[in-house]
Enzyme design. Structure first.
Site, mmCIF file in Angstrom:
data_model
loop_
_atom_site.group_PDB
_atom_site.id
_atom_site.type_symbol
_atom_site.label_atom_id
_atom_site.label_comp_id
_atom_site.label_asym_id
_atom_site.label_seq_id
_atom_site.Cartn_x
_atom_site.Cartn_y
_atom_site.Cartn_z
ATOM 1 N N LYS A 160 3.329 -4.176 -3.564
ATOM 2 C CA LYS A 160 2.075 -4.941 -3.708
ATOM 3 C C LYS A 160 2.253 -6.206 -2.881
ATOM 4 O O LYS A 160 2.636 -7.264 -3.396
ATOM 5 C CB LYS A 160 1.819 -5.222 -5.192
ATOM 6 C CG LYS A 160 0.428 -5.779 -5.481
ATOM 7 C CD LYS A 160 0.151 -5.733 -6.966
ATOM 8 C CE LYS A 160 -1.079 -6.562 -7.337
ATOM 9 N NZ LYS A 160 -2.308 -6.142 -6.688
HETATM 10 N N1 PMP Z 1 -4.760 -0.554 -6.261
HETATM 11 C C1 PMP Z 1 -4.733 -1.738 -5.652
HETATM 12 C C2 PMP Z 1 -4.853 -1.789 -4.172
HETATM 13 C C3 PMP Z 1 -4.598 -2.916 -6.395
HETATM 14 O O1 PMP Z 1 -4.580 -4.102 -5.793
HETATM 15 C C4 PMP Z 1 -4.507 -2.830 -7.802
HETATM 16 C C5 PMP Z 1 -4.374 -4.080 -8.620
HETATM 17 N N2 PMP Z 1 -3.055 -4.460 -8.792
HETATM 18 C C6 PMP Z 1 -4.532 -1.564 -8.395
HETATM 19 C C7 PMP Z 1 -4.654 -0.444 -7.591
HETATM 20 C C8 PMP Z 1 -4.405 -1.396 -9.869
HETATM 21 O O2 PMP Z 1 -3.089 -1.658 -10.289
HETATM 22 P P1 PMP Z 1 -2.774 -2.206 -11.736
HETATM 23 O O3 PMP Z 1 -3.443 -1.302 -12.679
HETATM 24 O O4 PMP Z 1 -1.306 -2.145 -11.819
HETATM 25 O O5 PMP Z 1 -3.325 -3.586 -11.803
#
Ligand code: PMP
Length: 316
Positions: A160
């Site tokens: 991320k």
């Molecule tokens: N995809 C992307 C590109 C994101 O930025 C996020 C947010 N973190 C998610 C999916 C969802 O991830 P999470 O459920 O861990 O927040």
């Protein structure tokens, strides 16, 4: 309109709780020029017994993984960061808020190779309401972006990283410019990946479909939560390569993510899904998700980290 962020009282910076206004960087910091940063997004919810951070350990594990991929040397363990999160919430007296752990190369350095240049870790929190849903029970109208997700072995989707969100911004800006709320981005082969900042589930004939990690998606923690909740409810789940046209054939769809929570998708490329309202399974998933995170349903998977902050403190 952009929502105002903060200020809250304190930001955690490498072990110290400092004032919001003091959490600054120099313009020559490596991250400013080269995007050398990774981050997390988490939420804390007000429960009857105080604040509770949802899946804190999982988020901190992913933060460590992201830092490892980009070789950002962090001096903090996942356990240290979990404790730091609790300390930050207590210092800000916030039960319900969004949290942003951030690991960035703050050292002043020019050039790509910055191996020994200073890395710092921050944890920031502020009140942030629902992102996409236009209020409970609302939903998003989505389009398919003309911009593709980064190909495998280019920008690693499992990290991320701040830089990934340049690609996301292209899709988001395009969707807003064209009168939609959000974009669905396809992978390099034209298969469905996810939204610009959240994962996607489609539902057809009572089966949930979601794209695999190999489709260039972030390995979402809310996605994982939904897969578990669907299994708990005896629903069928298929994690599979999804062709674009399946978007238009779904009975219902929803986005999920920490910021997006569980947001119904009401139409895609102006194809109305179902009757154009929140679908039955989406509603069930959304209600069960909120019941768990707000402590109204038992936390049988151990997803909540309770924080000693008064539940009334700054809750929405
Ligand atoms: N995809 C992307 C590109 C994101 O930025 C996020 C947010 N973190 C998610 C999916 C969802 O991830 P999470 O459920 O861990 O927040």
């Amino acid at each position: 309109m952009a929502q105002r962020i903060g200020p809250t009282a304190k930001i955690w910076r490498d072990g110290a709780l400092i004032d919001w206004a003091d959490a600054t960087l120099h313009v020559m910091s490596h991250v400013v020029h080269y995007g050398s940063g990774v981050f997390e997004g988490m939420r804390s919810y007000a429960t009857p017994t105080g604040g509770a951070v949802f899946r804190l350990q999982d988020h901190m594990r992913r933060l460590k993984d992201s830092a490892r991929i980009y070789q950002l040397d962090m001096k903090w363990s996942a356990d240290d960061l979990c404790q730091a999160t609790v300390d930050t919430l207590v210092a800000n007296d916030l039960a319900q808020c969004y949290l942003r752990p951030l690991v960035i190369r703050t050292g002043e350095h020019m050039g790509i190779y910055a191996k020994d240049v200073q890395v710092e870790t921050f944890i920031i929190c502020w009140e942030w309401s629902e992102m996409l849903g236009h209020g409970a029970g609302g939903g998003a109208h989505a389009c398919v972006s003309t911009w593709r997700r980064a190909a495998p072995n280019t920008f690693p989707a499992m990290a991320k990283a701040s830089g990934n969100y340049l690609n996301a911004q292209l899709g988001k800006f395009e969707s807003m410019r064209n009168g939609y709320d959000e974009a669905i981005v396809l992978d390099i082969d034209g298969h469905v990946a996810e939204g610009t900042g959240q994962n996607l589930f489609l539902i057809r004939d009572d089966t949930l479909f979601t794209s695999p990690i190999s489709a260039g998606i972030l390995h979402g923690i809310t996605r994982d939560t939904i897969i578990q909740l669907a299994a708990d409810n005896g629903l069928k789940i298929k994690e599979m390569v999804i062709p674009r046209e399946m978007l238009y054939l779904a009975d219902e769809a929803f986005f999920c993510g920490t910021a997006a929570e569980v947001t119904p998708v009401l139409s895609i490329d102006r194809f109305t899904l179902g009757d154009g309202k929140i679908g039955r399974i989406t509603k069930m998933m959304r209600e069960q998700f909120f019941a768990i995170v707000t402590g109204r349903a038992p936390d049988k998977h151990g997803w909540l980290t309770h924080v000693p902050v008064a539940a009334g403190a700054a809750s929405r």
